[in-house]
Scaffold this active site. Sequence first.
Site, PDB file in Angstrom:
ATOM      1  N   HIS A  58      -6.142  79.618  55.767  1.00  0.00           N
ATOM      2  CA  HIS A  58      -6.041  80.892  55.052  1.00  0.00           C
ATOM      3  C   HIS A  58      -7.413  81.301  54.482  1.00  0.00           C
ATOM      4  O   HIS A  58      -7.873  82.426  54.708  1.00  0.00           O
ATOM      5  CB  HIS A  58      -5.006  80.755  53.931  1.00  0.00           C
ATOM      6  CG  HIS A  58      -4.799  82.003  53.126  1.00  0.00           C
ATOM      7  ND1 HIS A  58      -3.789  82.890  53.381  1.00  0.00           N
ATOM      8  CD2 HIS A  58      -5.499  82.524  52.079  1.00  0.00           C
ATOM      9  CE1 HIS A  58      -3.877  83.902  52.520  1.00  0.00           C
ATOM     10  NE2 HIS A  58      -4.908  83.695  51.721  1.00  0.00           N
ATOM     11  N   GLU A  59      -8.041  80.383  53.773  1.00  0.00           N
ATOM     12  CA  GLU A  59      -9.321  80.740  53.137  1.00  0.00           C
ATOM     13  C   GLU A  59     -10.412  80.952  54.184  1.00  0.00           C
ATOM     14  O   GLU A  59     -11.229  81.861  54.050  1.00  0.00           O
ATOM     15  CB  GLU A  59      -9.740  79.672  52.109  1.00  0.00           C
ATOM     16  CG  GLU A  59      -8.760  79.477  50.945  1.00  0.00           C
ATOM     17  CD  GLU A  59      -8.424  80.755  50.170  1.00  0.00           C
ATOM     18  OE1 GLU A  59      -9.179  81.742  50.255  1.00  0.00           O
ATOM     19  OE2 GLU A  59      -7.381  80.787  49.493  1.00  0.00           O
ATOM     20  N   HIS A 106      -5.102  89.819  53.525  1.00  0.00           N
ATOM     21  CA  HIS A 106      -3.725  89.319  53.497  1.00  0.00           C
ATOM     22  C   HIS A 106      -2.885  90.081  54.504  1.00  0.00           C
ATOM     23  O   HIS A 106      -3.016  91.288  54.665  1.00  0.00           O
ATOM     24  CB  HIS A 106      -3.139  89.409  52.096  1.00  0.00           C
ATOM     25  CG  HIS A 106      -3.727  88.356  51.208  1.00  0.00           C
ATOM     26  ND1 HIS A 106      -3.840  88.475  49.864  1.00  0.00           N
ATOM     27  CD2 HIS A 106      -4.250  87.140  51.531  1.00  0.00           C
ATOM     28  CE1 HIS A 106      -4.401  87.368  49.373  1.00  0.00           C
ATOM     29  NE2 HIS A 106      -4.668  86.554  50.370  1.00  0.00           N
ATOM     30  N   CYS A 107      -2.038  89.347  55.185  1.00  0.00           N
ATOM     31  CA  CYS A 107      -1.282  89.868  56.310  1.00  0.00           C
ATOM     32  C   CYS A 107       0.178  89.932  55.919  1.00  0.00           C
ATOM     33  O   CYS A 107       0.677  89.062  55.210  1.00  0.00           O
ATOM     34  CB  CYS A 107      -1.478  88.925  57.486  1.00  0.00           C
ATOM     35  SG  CYS A 107      -0.572  89.373  58.953  1.00  0.00           S
ATOM     36  N   CYS A 124       2.657  84.211  59.676  1.00  0.00           N
ATOM     37  CA  CYS A 124       1.188  84.238  59.669  1.00  0.00           C
ATOM     38  C   CYS A 124       0.659  83.507  58.455  1.00  0.00           C
ATOM     39  O   CYS A 124       1.130  83.722  57.336  1.00  0.00           O
ATOM     40  CB  CYS A 124       0.673  85.674  59.669  1.00  0.00           C
ATOM     41  SG  CYS A 124      -1.134  85.744  59.752  1.00  0.00           S
ATOM     42  N   CYS A 130      -0.777  85.129  63.094  1.00  0.00           N
ATOM     43  CA  CYS A 130       0.013  86.032  63.919  1.00  0.00           C
ATOM     44  C   CYS A 130      -0.898  86.607  65.012  1.00  0.00           C
ATOM     45  O   CYS A 130      -2.117  86.434  64.959  1.00  0.00           O
ATOM     46  CB  CYS A 130       0.609  87.156  63.074  1.00  0.00           C
ATOM     47  SG  CYS A 130      -0.613  88.336  62.469  1.00  0.00           S
ATOM     48  N   CYS A 183      -3.898  88.931  63.890  1.00  0.00           N
ATOM     49  CA  CYS A 183      -4.919  88.149  63.184  1.00  0.00           C
ATOM     50  C   CYS A 183      -5.665  87.260  64.179  1.00  0.00           C
ATOM     51  O   CYS A 183      -6.886  87.113  64.114  1.00  0.00           O
ATOM     52  CB  CYS A 183      -4.291  87.298  62.084  1.00  0.00           C
ATOM     53  SG  CYS A 183      -3.795  88.262  60.637  1.00  0.00           S
TER      54      CYS A 183
END
Length: 180
Positions: free
Chosen positions: A134-135, A144-145, A150, A169, A172
């Site tokens: 994520h980071e 942010h999705c 995701c 996802c 992304c």
Amino acid sequence: MRSMQVVRIIPLGAHPRDVSFQSLIMGLEQVLPLQCRVEAIPMDIDAALDSSRKQYHSTELLANLVSLPERGEQRVLGITPYDLFIPVLTFVFGQAQLNNRAALFSTFRLHNEFYGMPHAAETLQSRCLKEALHELGHTFGLRHCLELPCVMNSSTYVEDIDLKPADFCLPCREHLQDVC
Ligand SMILES: [Zn+2]
Ligand SMILES: [Zn+2]
């Protein structure tokens, strides 16, 4: 063809308890076209400690990472066992520079024990991988999705981390393919 992106993984403070960096690296390299390596660089992070909150100021730790001289890598990912905060929030799991070099996350609230539950090694490891993905995703320009499966979904609680996959996802993923 672009050269392989290198990520330096840097422990901030002590090595996070019960976390396998080897397994984290394997997980990251499975999902992202990245080459990861751990570097135990002694970093003085005392200045980032807020002694009244007993937490480390996440933005200051990020600045510590940014101040590291570049060594051919594209990204630096800090991992700390200490609890993190930014002034407007009681805590953060992690923080990253959007479309830039540095990211970090904390394992403090990824342990089941923090929530009064028994130790679960695989759960801890999976949460670490998701936080790292994520980071790092932010550093590659992902915001942010809202797609449900995701890893770029935002997480307020640890349950949110458990609900999302350790993967991106399709949109992304396509973005990452363009920039990685
Ligand atoms: Zn985020
Ligand atoms: Zn997504």
